[in-house]
Design an enzyme around this catalytic site. Structure first.
Site, PDB file in Angstrom:
ATOM      1  N   ARG A 311       0.851  -1.189   0.000  1.00  0.00           N
ATOM      2  CA  ARG A 311       0.000   0.000   0.000  1.00  0.00           C
ATOM      3  C   ARG A 311       0.885   1.236   0.000  1.00  0.00           C
ATOM      4  O   ARG A 311       1.887   1.303   0.726  1.00  0.00           O
ATOM      5  CB  ARG A 311      -0.892   0.037   1.250  1.00  0.00           C
ATOM      6  CG  ARG A 311      -2.110  -0.862   1.156  1.00  0.00           C
ATOM      7  CD  ARG A 311      -3.089  -0.386   0.070  1.00  0.00           C
ATOM      8  NE  ARG A 311      -4.235  -1.251  -0.091  1.00  0.00           N
ATOM      9  CZ  ARG A 311      -4.302  -2.274  -0.948  1.00  0.00           C
ATOM     10  NH1 ARG A 311      -3.265  -2.561  -1.726  1.00  0.00           N
ATOM     11  NH2 ARG A 311      -5.395  -2.991  -1.051  1.00  0.00           N
ATOM     12  N   GLU A 340      -4.548   7.378  -5.272  1.00  0.00           N
ATOM     13  CA  GLU A 340      -4.613   6.638  -6.533  1.00  0.00           C
ATOM     14  C   GLU A 340      -5.773   7.142  -7.372  1.00  0.00           C
ATOM     15  O   GLU A 340      -6.903   7.181  -6.858  1.00  0.00           O
ATOM     16  CB  GLU A 340      -4.739   5.133  -6.260  1.00  0.00           C
ATOM     17  CG  GLU A 340      -3.481   4.591  -5.599  1.00  0.00           C
ATOM     18  CD  GLU A 340      -3.463   3.070  -5.437  1.00  0.00           C
ATOM     19  OE1 GLU A 340      -4.461   2.415  -5.796  1.00  0.00           O
ATOM     20  OE2 GLU A 340      -2.455   2.550  -4.958  1.00  0.00           O
ATOM     21  N   HIS A 359      -1.295   0.093  -9.841  1.00  0.00           N
ATOM     22  CA  HIS A 359      -1.921  -0.878  -8.928  1.00  0.00           C
ATOM     23  C   HIS A 359      -2.364  -2.136  -9.693  1.00  0.00           C
ATOM     24  O   HIS A 359      -3.557  -2.474  -9.734  1.00  0.00           O
ATOM     25  CB  HIS A 359      -3.108  -0.233  -8.202  1.00  0.00           C
ATOM     26  CG  HIS A 359      -3.467  -0.925  -6.913  1.00  0.00           C
ATOM     27  ND1 HIS A 359      -3.962  -0.272  -5.825  1.00  0.00           N
ATOM     28  CD2 HIS A 359      -3.398  -2.234  -6.538  1.00  0.00           C
ATOM     29  CE1 HIS A 359      -4.200  -1.123  -4.843  1.00  0.00           C
ATOM     30  NE2 HIS A 359      -3.857  -2.325  -5.263  1.00  0.00           N
TER      31      HIS A 359
END
Ligand SMILES: NC(=O)c1ccc[n+]([C@@H]2O[C@H](COP(=O)([O-])OP(=O)(O)OC[C@H]3O[C@@H](n4cnc5c(N)ncnc54)[C@H](O)[C@@H]3O)[C@@H](O)[C@H]2O)c1
Ligand SMILES: O=C(O)[C@H](O)COP(=O)(O)O
Length: 623
Positions: A311, A340, A359
């Site tokens: 993360r 994000e 991601h």
């Protein structure tokens, strides 16, 4: 008034055609069809629900919410099937499973406002990491949202505290993307060490820079795996295969498991000071937030390389830019970011020594299909009332314990419901004590479920709060209700998990004085007989009546004809008696009559019962 426990009692079983005992056990009845609609959906309604599902799928990737889409969501949400909102792309196999159970609305890219406006029509929500399930979402759900399914591992985008407060179960899919994430970590490790992304961009820009992109070798280098869980251990295994020396830091990992794959568990400081490469695999929690910061970077070996597929928030991104600029960190490869997507002009993303991916750790076809099935099964199971093995905010009760306890769970809730109705002005209950009598060792009896259901039974009849295993303790605390438990080991069969459950409520007045023990506590006790919950004691009176729907308790002077008199009143008013039990202290003395009835008698009928001269007090209870 209290009778000795050595009482005489007899039981009259009244056959009834209209009663069918409830056999289906559901400890978390998460989905209740909308009360405004009949449970027996007409064929046309079923058709429209199916049509809805198809329409809903056609909304995939539409930005914004069209009026027609919400109309169909509204229509479907009134039906007898649960409505499941899927707010991010989910594998087809999972969607199929969801469609076979409920109405599925796939609406991607919803703004927070759009999500809040839809959510009150939904029983379940399935998200990935891109949807923030905030307190506002739970508030906007107005109690309807019962499950949030996180199609993946990290649940840092779900406000767990708010979910718990609102009684919403959160489940995740913790295993299906492990290998994908580990492979992505290894891909980033190798790509970074050999400047693959930079060299690719350079050659596409018409350059041929063989000297600029000389890399570093992996073999013989030390890799520190930070977080030796599912992904971390798979990364470690693969890195060993590449000839790396792997160490790991994880305060909760078992050393033997690490040793089995040739990894030494070390302290945080040892890991970060000795590693040539550091790969991050811990969850984002208050303790891990920005754990990689100016202080920790300054301790690292000069020229260290960092990979993050966990993360973004575990790294202080500004500090990483400083460490890259100073050369302490030679390179970083990042799949995840604090925000994000990161801003276009992010110094970190634009840094020439940084390799980035959006991601993608879990994004393989295989992982996405696996995750979709894993989460669909968990959400459907939860909506059906089963406890998911991947519940994040509820205690995990193994299925075998659950099935063994199921009749006691029903008993516990009914005792709670009964007891609270025996209190005059039930809202004033401050403490309740539960005594479990069992042949089992106290450590061998998990009572969390029973306690939760007693709480549910006590709270639900006197408030509009929906209580389940998720929020029971929280709700009890909120309402100022303290539930204490005592376990008494008795000499009965250990095959049976609980011999009896007794519930006592202290410091209250009762509307049925016979329910009070000498110490002034309202006391009810029950047992499970042939799989059915029975009331076995009220105050100090032994009774034996199955706890089915409604119950009338009467205290009377024992005399002939009482059963007939009360039975006649009920019969004349078409109230079906399904069970009757009379317990007396001695012949012609006090007796307690417990009458199970299928229908709720009207006020006039109850008044007539109260007027029978030998009846000293009575109470009607809805179970
Ligand atoms: N990039 C992606 O697409 C992707 C995919 C899967 C998982 N992830 C993330 O990777 C992380 C790990 O996932 P997992 O499935 O291995 O989870 P996991 O729960 O199996 O492993 C996490 C490990 O971190 C350890 N840990 C907790 N606090 C720690 C600390 N302070 N220091 C060191 N270790 C600590 C835990 O003990 C546990 O062993 C999660 O953050 C998850 O969200 C990302
Ligand atoms: O925690 C996870 O499972 C990963 O970060 C995957 O997230 P995603 O479902 O958004 O790809």
């Amino acid at each position: 008034m209290a009778a000795s426990s050595a009482t005489y009692f007899f039981v009259v079983r009244v056959p009834s055609n209209s009663f069918s005992p409830s056999t289906r056990f559901s400890f978390l009845p998460l989905f209740k069809p909308s009360p405004s609609v009949s449970l027996k959906a007409s064929p046309s309604r079923s058709r429209s629900a199916n049509l809805f599902a198809r329409n809903a799928l056609e909304t995939i990737d539409s930005k914004g919410t069209s009026v027609s889409k919400d109309r169909s969501l509204e229509a479907a949400s009134l039906g007898s099937k649960p409505t499941i909102l899927v707010s991010e792309k989910l594998g087809e196999a999972g969607l199929e499973l969801l469609r076979s159970f409920g109405n599925v609305d796939c609406s991607y890219n919803l703004s927070p406002e759009e999500l809040c406006s839809k959510i009150s029509l939904c029983d379940a929500l399935i998200v990935r990491s891109g949807t923030k399930v905030t307190r506002q979402v739970f508030e906007a759900a107005k109690g309807r949202l019962k499950v949030v399914g996180r199609a993946g591992v990290g649940i840092d985008n779900v406000d767990l505290q708010a979910a718990t407060e609102f009684g919403c179960l959160v489940v995740n899919a913790p295993t299906a993307n492990t290998v994908a994430a580990a492979e992505h970590g290894i891909a980033l490790l190798a790509a970074m060490a050999r400047n693959v992304a930079q060299a690719d961009a350079s050659i596409k820009a018409g350059k041929w820079q063989r000297n600029k992109y000389v890399g570093v070798s992996l073999v013989g280098k030390t890799l520190a795996v930070m977080g030796f869980g599912k992904v971390g251990s798979e990364v470690a295994r693969r890195a060993k295969g590449l000839g790396m020396n792997v160490i790991a830091h994880d305060p909760y990992a078992v050393a033997d498991r690490a040793r089995a794959i040739g990894v030494d568990l070390v302290s945080f400081d040892e890991a970060i000071t000795t590693a040539d490469f550091i790969s991050l695999h811990m969850p984002l929690t208050p303790t891990t937030t920005k754990v990689f910061n100016d202080g920790t970077f300054s301790k690292m070996k000069k020229g260290v390389r960092i990979i993050n597929v966990a993360r973004g928030g575990v790294i202080d991104e500004d500090a990483l830019v400083r460490a890259l600029d100073s050369g302490v960190v030679a390179q970083a490869a990042l799949d995840v970011f604090i925000e994000e997507p990161p801003s276009k002009d992010s110094k970190l993303v634009q840094h020439e020594n940084v390799t980035v991916t959006p991601h993608l750790g879990a994004s393989t076809k295989e992982a996405q299909e696996g995750v979709a099935i894993e989460i669909a099964e968990a959400v459907v199971g939860a909506l059906k009332g089963e406890l998911s093995a991947t519940a994040v905010n509820a205690p995990m009760v193994p299925p075998e314990v659950l099935s063994e306890l199921s009749p006691y769970v029903v008993l516990a809730e009914k005792l709670g419901r009964m007891a609270v109705q025996l209190v005059s002005g039930g809202a004033g209950i401050k403490s309740a004590k539960v005594v479990y009598r069992s042949a089992r060792d106290p450590d061998d009896l998990d009572t969390r479920l029973l306690r939760a259901m007693i709480t549910k039974g006590i709270i639900e009849p006197i408030s509009d709060t929906y209580v389940n295993l998720v929020n029971a303790d929280f709700t009890a605390k909120q309402k100022g209700l303290r539930i204490s438990e005592e376990r008494v080991v008795v000499d009965s069969s250990p095959e049976c998990p609980v011999d009896s459950i007794e519930l006592r409520i202290a410091n209250v007045q009762s509307k049925f004085a016979s329910a009070l023990l000498d110490d002034g506590e309202i006391t009810v006790e029950g047992k499970v007989k042939d799989g059915t919950p029975h009331l076995t004691r009220v105050g100090s009176f032994s009774v034996d009546v199955s706890l089915e729907r409604n119950l009338i308790l009467c205290r009377q002077v024992d005399q002939p004809g009482m059963i007939g008199r009360v039975g006649n009143i009920l019969g004349e008013k078409n109230v079906n008696v399904n069970f009757m039990s009379v317990c007396r202290t001695a012949a012609r003395k006090l007796a307690i009559m417990a009458i199970g009835v299928d229908e709720e008698p009207d006020k006039e009928t109850l008044k007539m019962i109260g007027e029978v001269s030998a009846i000293e007090e009575f109470v009607f209870l809805t179970l």
